[in-house]
Scaffold this active site. Structure first.
Site, short mmCIF file in Angstrom:
data_model
loop_
_atom_site.label_atom_id
_atom_site.label_comp_id
_atom_site.label_asym_id
_atom_site.label_seq_id
_atom_site.Cartn_x
_atom_site.Cartn_y
_atom_site.Cartn_z
N LEU A 138 0.81 -1.21 0.00
CA LEU A 138 0.00 0.00 0.00
C LEU A 138 0.84 1.27 0.00
CD1 LEU A 138 -2.81 -1.10 2.48
CD2 LEU A 138 -3.01 -0.74 0.00
N TYR A 139 1.99 1.25 0.67
CA TYR A 139 2.85 2.42 0.67
C TYR A 139 3.29 2.74 -0.75
CZ TYR A 139 6.95 5.38 1.42
OH TYR A 139 7.86 6.40 1.36
N ALA A 140 3.85 1.76 -1.45
CA ALA A 140 4.32 2.00 -2.82
C ALA A 140 3.17 2.39 -3.74
CB ALA A 140 5.03 0.75 -3.35
N LYS A 143 2.07 5.97 -2.90
CA LYS A 143 3.09 6.94 -3.30
C LYS A 143 3.11 7.09 -4.83
CE LYS A 143 5.69 8.92 -0.91
NZ LYS A 143 5.58 10.27 -0.32
#
Length: 174
Positions: A138-140, A143
């Protein structure tokens, strides 16, 4: 020549080091801070604090007003969380920062991550390298989506650059 600069994420590792460097060169630094602890941290570094978060448009626009540069270092970078939490911070928060920078006529430096390119070997890539359709985590993913918000802002008069550091660590890293 000293200038006014606005930093999000100033109480974090990268943002704190950035505030120190900007103050050392004589810049006036405005830093967004959402908690009492964050306010104390950025004040100790010599920044003027604006209490608020990435969803407080009044605070963002007030901090960006008069700034030549906006460094967007704030992000949800935890390993765990819900899609909604990551999107709220990383995508919607970036949307608000983009708007504030554009309204202020400031150049935005958006701190992203090389993780948007993960999923295949990252060898001899440049700014034309497209992220994979399904980034890892989810972070990637958020972002990557935040980068799309910044790129869309270019067509609306935003002056911006996106940087994708690999991994940032050093003395004082939490």
């Amino acid at each position: 020549m000293p200038q006014q600069v606005f930093v999000t994420g100033g109480s974090g590792f990268l943002g704190g080091r950035l505030i120190t460097a900007l103050r050392a060169r004589g810049d006036t630094v405005m830093a967004l801070a959402r908690t009492d602890r964050a306010i104390r941290a950025v004040q100790a570094l010599g920044a003027q604090t604006i209490r608020g978060d990435l969803h407080d448009r009044v605070a963002l626009e007030g901090a960006a007003r008069g700034s030549r540069l906006v460094f967007h270092c704030a992000a949800r970078a935890e390993e765990w969380g819900t899609r909604a939490e990551f999107e709220h911070a990383n995508v919607e928060g970036t949307r608000h920062v983009v708007r504030a920078a554009r309204l202020a006529g400031a150049r935005l430096v958006h701190v992203s991550t090389e993780a948007v390119l993960a999923g295949r070997p990252i060898i001899q890539v440049d700014e034309k390298a497209q992220p994979p359709p399904h980034p890892i985590g989810l972070y990637a993913e958020t972002k990557r989506d935040a980068e799309q918000v910044v790129l869309a802002g270019l067509g609306e008069g935003l002056d911006a650059v996106i940087c994708r550091p690999r991994f940032i660590w050093g003395r004082g890293d939490t």
